[in-house]
Design an enzyme around this catalytic site. Structure first.
Site, PDB file in Angstrom:
ATOM      1  N   ARG A   1     -17.483  -3.382  32.144  1.00  0.00           N
ATOM      2  CA  ARG A   1     -18.440  -4.139  31.523  1.00  0.00           C
ATOM      3  C   ARG A   1     -18.767  -5.518  32.652  1.00  0.00           C
ATOM      4  O   ARG A   1     -19.862  -5.765  32.917  1.00  0.00           O
ATOM      5  CB  ARG A   1     -17.956  -4.848  30.409  1.00  0.00           C
ATOM      6  CG  ARG A   1     -19.048  -5.684  29.631  1.00  0.00           C
ATOM      7  CD  ARG A   1     -18.445  -6.609  28.175  1.00  0.00           C
ATOM      8  NE  ARG A   1     -17.878  -5.476  27.421  1.00  0.00           N
ATOM      9  CZ  ARG A   1     -18.868  -4.926  26.493  1.00  0.00           C
ATOM     10  NH1 ARG A   1     -20.070  -5.576  26.355  1.00  0.00           N
ATOM     11  NH2 ARG A   1     -18.575  -4.077  25.612  1.00  0.00           N
TER      12      ARG A   1
ATOM     13  N   ASP B   1      -5.768  -1.936  25.444  1.00  0.00           N
ATOM     14  CA  ASP B   1      -6.277  -3.233  25.219  1.00  0.00           C
ATOM     15  C   ASP B   1      -7.906  -2.931  24.736  1.00  0.00           C
ATOM     16  O   ASP B   1      -8.707  -3.786  25.098  1.00  0.00           O
ATOM     17  CB  ASP B   1      -6.322  -3.915  26.667  1.00  0.00           C
ATOM     18  CG  ASP B   1      -6.584  -2.998  27.637  1.00  0.00           C
ATOM     19  OD1 ASP B   1      -7.460  -1.879  27.476  1.00  0.00           O
ATOM     20  OD2 ASP B   1      -6.180  -3.185  28.832  1.00  0.00           O
TER      21      ASP B   1
ATOM     22  N   HIS C   1     -17.552   1.959  35.535  1.00  0.00           N
ATOM     23  CA  HIS C   1     -18.088   1.483  34.168  1.00  0.00           C
ATOM     24  C   HIS C   1     -17.627   0.343  33.479  1.00  0.00           C
ATOM     25  O   HIS C   1     -18.246  -0.237  32.441  1.00  0.00           O
ATOM     26  CB  HIS C   1     -17.697   2.645  33.151  1.00  0.00           C
ATOM     27  CG  HIS C   1     -16.165   2.527  32.728  1.00  0.00           C
ATOM     28  ND1 HIS C   1     -15.178   3.229  33.437  1.00  0.00           N
ATOM     29  CD2 HIS C   1     -15.581   2.057  31.802  1.00  0.00           C
ATOM     30  CE1 HIS C   1     -13.978   2.854  32.810  1.00  0.00           C
ATOM     31  NE2 HIS C   1     -14.157   2.206  32.025  1.00  0.00           N
TER      32      HIS C   1
ATOM     33  N   HIS D   1     -20.250   7.632  33.090  1.00  0.00           N
ATOM     34  CA  HIS D   1     -19.892   7.241  31.671  1.00  0.00           C
ATOM     35  C   HIS D   1     -21.001   7.211  30.512  1.00  0.00           C
ATOM     36  O   HIS D   1     -22.075   7.107  30.971  1.00  0.00           O
ATOM     37  CB  HIS D   1     -19.478   5.831  32.098  1.00  0.00           C
ATOM     38  CG  HIS D   1     -18.770   5.135  30.913  1.00  0.00           C
ATOM     39  ND1 HIS D   1     -19.213   4.525  29.597  1.00  0.00           N
ATOM     40  CD2 HIS D   1     -17.256   5.150  30.719  1.00  0.00           C
ATOM     41  CE1 HIS D   1     -18.306   4.283  28.877  1.00  0.00           C
ATOM     42  NE2 HIS D   1     -17.075   4.596  29.509  1.00  0.00           N
TER      43      HIS D   1
ATOM     44  N   GLU E   1       2.065   0.372  26.910  1.00  0.00           N
ATOM     45  CA  GLU E   1       1.503  -0.113  27.913  1.00  0.00           C
ATOM     46  C   GLU E   1       1.291  -1.472  28.037  1.00  0.00           C
ATOM     47  O   GLU E   1       0.358  -2.291  28.100  1.00  0.00           O
ATOM     48  CB  GLU E   1       0.206   0.354  28.433  1.00  0.00           C
ATOM     49  CG  GLU E   1      -0.256   0.326  29.760  1.00  0.00           C
ATOM     50  CD  GLU E   1      -1.536   1.005  30.011  1.00  0.00           C
ATOM     51  OE1 GLU E   1      -1.588   1.962  30.794  1.00  0.00           O
ATOM     52  OE2 GLU E   1      -2.635   0.755  29.553  1.00  0.00           O
TER      53      GLU E   1
ATOM     54  N   GLU F   1     -10.669  -6.929  27.884  1.00  0.00           N
ATOM     55  CA  GLU F   1      -9.390  -6.515  27.892  1.00  0.00           C
ATOM     56  C   GLU F   1      -8.322  -7.435  28.035  1.00  0.00           C
ATOM     57  O   GLU F   1      -7.189  -7.145  27.291  1.00  0.00           O
ATOM     58  CB  GLU F   1      -9.413  -5.332  28.757  1.00  0.00           C
ATOM     59  CG  GLU F   1      -9.878  -3.973  28.536  1.00  0.00           C
ATOM     60  CD  GLU F   1     -11.575  -4.019  29.076  1.00  0.00           C
ATOM     61  OE1 GLU F   1     -11.874  -5.173  29.425  1.00  0.00           O
ATOM     62  OE2 GLU F   1     -12.160  -3.043  28.998  1.00  0.00           O
TER      63      GLU F   1
END
Length: 389
Positions: free
Chosen positions: A215, A96, A213, A246, A118, A132
Site C-alpha cells: 500500500r 499482520d 503491491h 496483484h 510469525e 501491518e
C-alpha cells in the site's frame, strides 16, 4: 476428548504459513486442526491450500467492499459466531492482516487463547509497512503464545514485555511450506509461466521475478519501481521479467500503464503457490516488496532486492541474501545490474528463517499452552542446528 485448534487464513501468505501447522496437527491424539477461511482473498487462499492437499473447513461470507475498517467490521461478528458455535481451545492467527487482527480480537473477547504465528516482526515505524506494523504490535498485547520465527523477532518481543510472555522461537513455517512444495515438483499450471519456461530452456535466457503491491508503494513509488523494471529488461537482452500482477485494481492499472507492450516482460495473473515456487527456483534475481518472498527465496539461493525503505526480515539482510534498495530507480537498476552482471548465486540450504521443521515446534508449543505437555524451555531451531552440526 479432543481440543479444536482454529487456524485462520484470509490471504495467500497466511494460508501458506498455516498449512504446515495444519499438517503437523493432523492425526494428533488430542488436538484437532480446523482451517477457517475469512474470505479476505477468496481464490488465492483456496489455491494456496490446494498446493498442500488442504481445503478450508469453514468459509466465511463477508462481502469485500470499502477499506480496512469495513472489512474488519464485517469479519468480527462472523468470527465471533464461529467461536461461539465451536468453542475452540485456541485460535492461531498468522502475521499482520485484517483477518489476523479481527480473529485475534474476537478470540480475546471470548477469553480464548490466541497463538500468534510469525510474532515479533518489527520495523518500529507505524507508517511502514502500513497498516501491518500497527496490527502486529496490537496483536502482541493480547496474544497468549508468541511464535517467533527468529531470535531477532523474539528479542523485539521481549523488549516490549508483552502480557502473554510465552515466547517460543520456532523458525518460520514458510520454509516448511516451500521445501514441501518444491519437493513435489508439480508442473506449471499457468500457461504463460509454462511458455516462459519453454522459451528459457531453448534460449538459455534468465528470469527476473518481480512482485510489488504494498500500500505504501501505490502511486509515485510504484511508478518508480516499474520504470526501473522496464529499464532492467532493456539493458539485459538475455533477461525476461516475470511479473504476476496483484489482483488489486490500483496496482494492476499501474503495472499495465508502465510495462504493457514490452516483448521481454511477461505479466500474468496471480500465480498458484506451486507456480510461484517454480518461478523462485528458476529465477536469477527477485525484486519484491513481499515479506513472504524474502523468506522463501533463500531456500533456492536466489538474491533478493527489497523494494522498500526498511524490512522487518532483517535476518535475510544480515545473511547476505537480500538487499534493501527502496524505490529509487537508479539504485534498483545499479543493484540489479551488479547481481545480473556477476551472475551471483547464493549457497543452497542456508535459509536464515528456518530449517523446515518449524511446524513441529509450533505443535509442541500448542501442547504446552493447553497443558498437554510439561512446560520446559523449548529448544530453538538454531540450537538444534548447533547440536546436530
Amino acid at each position: 476428548m479432543t481440543k479444536e485448534i482454529l487456524l485462520l487464513a484470509g490471504t495467500r501468505p497466511e494460508a501458506v504459513k498455516i498449512a504446515p501447522v495444519a499438517l503437523a496437527l493432523a492425526g494428533h491424539a488430542v488436538l484437532r486442526p480446523t482451517i477457517v477461511h475469512s474470505g479476505q482473498h477468496s481464490e488465492m487462499v483456496d489455491q494456496a491450500l490446494d498446493a498442500f492437499g488442504l481445503v478450508a473447513d469453514v468459509v466465511l461470507d463477508v462481502p469485500r467492499c470499502g477499506g480496512e475498517a469495513e472489512l474488519v467490521a464485517g469479519l468480527l461478528p462472523e468470527f465471533d459466531r464461529v467461536l461461539a458455535e465451536r468453542a475452540p481451545a485456541a485460535v492461531v492467527v498468522q502475521g499482520d492482516t485484517s483477518t489476523t487482527l479481527a480473529g485475534a480480537l474476537a478470540a480475546f473477547w471470548r477469553g480464548i487463547p490466541v497463538a500468534h504465528l510469525e510474532a515479533g516482526l518489527r520495523t518500529g515505524d507505524l507508517a511502514g509497512p502500513f497498516p501491518e506494523e500497527g496490527t502486529r504490535q496490537m496483536i502482541s498485547r493480547i496474544a497468549s503464545l508468541h511464535l517467533a520465527p527468529t531470535d531477532e523477532a523474539a528479542s523485539a518481543l521481549s523488549a516490549e514485555h508483552p502480557p502473554g510472555s510465552d515466547i517460543v522461537v520456532t523458525g518460520n513455517t514458510v520454509v516448511d511450506a516451500v521445501v514441501r512444495v518444491a519437493a513435489a515438483g508439480l508442473p506449471a499450471r499457468d500457461p504463460d509461466l509454462a511458455a516462459l519456461e519453454r522459451e528459457l530452456d531453448v534460449t538459455g535466457g534468465r528470469m527476473v521475478l518481480v512482485t510489488a503491491h504494498r500500500r505504501e508503494s501505490w502511486g509515485a513509488p510504484l511508478h518508480r519501481v516499474l520504470t526501473a523494471v522496464r529499464a532492467i529488461a532493456d539493458r539485459h537482452p538475455d533477461v525476461v521479467v516475470l511479473l504476476p500482477a496483484h489482483p488489486n485494481p490500483v496496482v494492476r492499472a499501474q503495472v499495465r500503464e508502465v510495462l504493457d507492450g514490452h516483448r521481454r516482460i511477461v505479466i500474468t495473473e496471480p500465480l498458484d503457490y506451486s507456480d510461484l515456487v517454480r518461478a523462485l527456483a528458476r529465477a536469477s534475481l527477485v525484486l519484491t516488496d513481499s515479506g513472504g518472498i524474502q523468506e522463501e527465496a533463500p531456500s533456492f539461493g536466489v538474491p533478493v532486492l527489497v523494494l522498500r525503505d526498511s524490512t522487518e526480515r532483517t535476518a535475510a539482510v544480515d545473511a547476505g541474501s537480500a538487499w534493501v534498495v527502496g524505490t529509487d530507480p537508479t539504485r534498483i537498476m545499479a543493484e540489479a545490474g551488479w547481481v545480473l552482471g556477476s551472475r551471483l548465486r547464493l549457497p543452497l540450504g542456508r535459509n536464515p528463517f528456518g530449517d523446515g521443521l518449524a511446524a513441529g515446534r509450533v505443535r509442541a508449543a500448542l501442547e504446552r499452552l493447553l497443558g498437554l505437555a510439561p512446560v520446559t524451555r523449548p529448544i530453538r531451531w538454531r540450537d538444534q542446528l548447533a547440536v546436530s552440526g
